[in-house]
Design a protein around this motif. Structure first.
Motif, short mmCIF file in Angstrom:
data_model
loop_
_atom_site.label_atom_id
_atom_site.label_comp_id
_atom_site.label_asym_id
_atom_site.label_seq_id
_atom_site.Cartn_x
_atom_site.Cartn_y
_atom_site.Cartn_z
N SER A 94 0.84 -1.20 0.00
CA SER A 94 0.00 0.00 0.00
C SER A 94 0.87 1.25 0.00
O SER A 94 2.09 1.19 0.15
CB SER A 94 -0.90 0.00 1.24
OG SER A 94 -0.12 0.01 2.43
N HIS A 95 0.23 2.41 -0.19
CA HIS A 95 0.96 3.67 -0.12
C HIS A 95 1.51 3.88 1.28
O HIS A 95 1.01 3.32 2.26
CB HIS A 95 0.04 4.83 -0.47
CG HIS A 95 -0.29 4.93 -1.93
ND1 HIS A 95 -1.15 4.07 -2.57
CD2 HIS A 95 0.16 5.80 -2.89
CE1 HIS A 95 -1.24 4.40 -3.85
NE2 HIS A 95 -0.46 5.44 -4.06
N ALA A 96 2.55 4.71 1.36
CA ALA A 96 3.14 5.06 2.65
C ALA A 96 2.87 6.53 2.93
O ALA A 96 2.95 7.37 2.04
CB ALA A 96 4.64 4.79 2.63
N ARG A 97 2.54 6.82 4.16
CA ARG A 97 2.38 8.21 4.59
C ARG A 97 3.71 8.69 5.17
O ARG A 97 4.26 8.07 6.07
CB ARG A 97 1.26 8.35 5.62
CG ARG A 97 -0.12 8.06 5.03
CD ARG A 97 -1.23 8.43 6.00
NE ARG A 97 -2.54 8.23 5.40
CZ ARG A 97 -3.15 9.11 4.64
NH1 ARG A 97 -2.58 10.27 4.39
NH2 ARG A 97 -4.35 8.85 4.12
N VAL A 98 4.21 9.80 4.61
CA VAL A 98 5.53 10.28 5.00
C VAL A 98 5.49 11.76 5.31
O VAL A 98 4.59 12.49 4.86
CB VAL A 98 6.57 10.01 3.88
CG1 VAL A 98 6.60 8.53 3.52
CG2 VAL A 98 6.30 10.86 2.65
N GLN A 99 6.48 12.20 6.07
CA GLN A 99 6.72 13.62 6.30
C GLN A 99 8.14 13.92 5.84
O GLN A 99 9.10 13.30 6.30
CB GLN A 99 6.56 13.98 7.77
CG GLN A 99 6.91 15.45 8.07
CD GLN A 99 6.66 15.81 9.52
OE1 GLN A 99 5.53 15.97 9.94
NE2 GLN A 99 7.74 15.91 10.29
N LEU A 100 8.27 14.87 4.93
CA LEU A 100 9.56 15.23 4.35
C LEU A 100 9.97 16.61 4.83
O LEU A 100 9.19 17.57 4.76
CB LEU A 100 9.44 15.23 2.82
CG LEU A 100 10.60 15.84 2.02
CD1 LEU A 100 11.86 15.01 2.18
CD2 LEU A 100 10.21 15.98 0.54
N CYS A 101 11.21 16.71 5.31
CA CYS A 101 11.75 18.00 5.74
C CYS A 101 13.13 18.16 5.11
O CYS A 101 13.98 17.28 5.25
CB CYS A 101 11.85 18.06 7.26
SG CYS A 101 12.33 19.68 7.90
#
Length: 362
Positions: free
Chosen positions: A204-211
């Motif tokens: 499935s898709h992955a939920r990510v936070q990019l900084c």
């Protein structure tokens, strides 16, 4: 540093307390078809050039090349040739990072991604020519640093994190590599990853936070996250068209195609170079430090080497940290005009491309 100069015959290296080693060869015996012939070829070339006997070291199952590279540096080698697959090249490159000793690539594996990205010769004879009579260029490397959910690749010997020359990633790309059948890879090469890709699509898709560089976080739902120093993947697929090996920047991509058709469109654009600036299936940024936090652990890879699943990618660029030996005829393939500790090229944006402002797909 350019071509290796022969030793002065009037000087006795042993009496002078210096090393006679100028050339080293690190080979992966699993990947090299005829190791004895390669050793003999290099030794003959060194003798004809008035150089000492090359130091030849073999990788092991537990150590893909890092400690051998360090041993070559300690022995006084000025250039270290590596003969093996992409994993061998990556490990040796890590061992040479920051030393000023040149890495030369003698392609033996199926991918040869560093050679293909930098325009280095894929022919063994031409690659050996470059070992002794090439010229040197500095390139950047990326480093996956230690932190929650990350560790160095087994056998690289470093507590500072894992160096990569091409690309690190989490999600679908790493799953594709993990799912590719080993036997098929040995038989047909990179097309085996197509099988791995089909299998990896079940994820499935992955939920990510990019900084990036401490800026405002971008929240996204993606198939994969890529952080690259170079942009070309297996089969000539180029997902980071703006990536350069010497600009002091990492190129970051959030990849979020929708279904098989979306993947096909993305692959077509990657093969033809027709990426769209407003394509939300592939959004790209540039920066020097990257932090990706994932809601749950994902498969991860560096230069095609699988690392432990993790929920984080913490990566920084090390500008000009690796010296690469290139043929004189192709010396413009890598155009480096700044010192290793010099600033990144001015005028190249660090913000997102392919989107508006800082907002990512949700």
């Amino acid at each position: 540093m350019t071509a290796i100069e022969p030793m002065d015959p009037a000087v006795d290296p042993a009496a002078a307390g210096t090393s006679t080693t100028q050339v080293a060869l690190i080979l992966n015996p699993v990947k090299v078809t005829d190791a004895d012939a390669l050793r003999a070829d290099l030794a003959g070339r060194c003798a004809a050039a008035g150089l000492g006997e090359p130091l030849v070291l073999e990788t092991t199952e537990d150590d893909p090349g890092y400690s051998m590279a360090r041993q070559a540096v300690e022995a006084g080698a000025r250039v270290v040739a590596t003969a093996g697959g992409d994993g061998t090249v990556r490990a040796v490159a890590e061992g040479l990072t920051g030393t000023g000793v040149a890495l030369a690539v003698v392609p033996q594996g199926t991918g040869n991604l560093l050679a293909r990205n930098l325009g280095l010769p894929l022919d063994v004879d031409a690659a050996l020519d470059a070992v002794l009579d090439g010229t040197d260029r500095r390139v950047d490397v990326g480093r996956l640093v230690n932190g929650t959910g990350s560790r160095p690749v087994e056998g690289n010997g470093s507590d500072e994190g894992t160096v990569f020359t091409i690309m690190a990633g989490a999600g679908f790309d790493a799953a594709m590599m993990r799912e590719a059948p080993e036997g098929l890879k040995a038989a047909v090469g990179w097309p085996a990853y197509i099988v791995g890709g089909v299998r990896g699509m079940r994820r499935s898709h992955a939920r990510v936070q990019l900084c990036i560089d401490g800026g405002r976080p971008v929240q996204a739902r993606v198939r994969t996250v890529l952080v690259g120093n170079l942009g070309k993947l297996q089969g000539g697929l180029e997902l980071l068209p703006d990536a350069r090996p010497d600009d002091g920047l990492l190129d970051i991509a959030l990849v979020a195609p929708s279904g098989p058709v979306g993947w096909l469109r993305l692959a077509f654009r990657g093969l033809t170079g027709r990426h769209r600036s407003n394509d939300r299936t592939l959004r790209t940024w540039q920066g020097r430090e990257v932090e990706v936090v994932m809601r749950r652990p994902q498969p991860r890879q560096v230069d095609g080497d699988l690392v432990e699943d993790g929920d984080r990618l913490s990566i920084r660029v090390e500008p000009g940290a690796l010296v690469v030996r290139v043929p004189r005829a192709a010396q413009d393939a890598i155009d480096v005009t700044r010192p290793a500790d010099g600033p990144a090229e001015e005028g190249r944006g660090h913000g997102p491309r392919g989107g508006v402002g800082q907002a990512g797909p949700r």
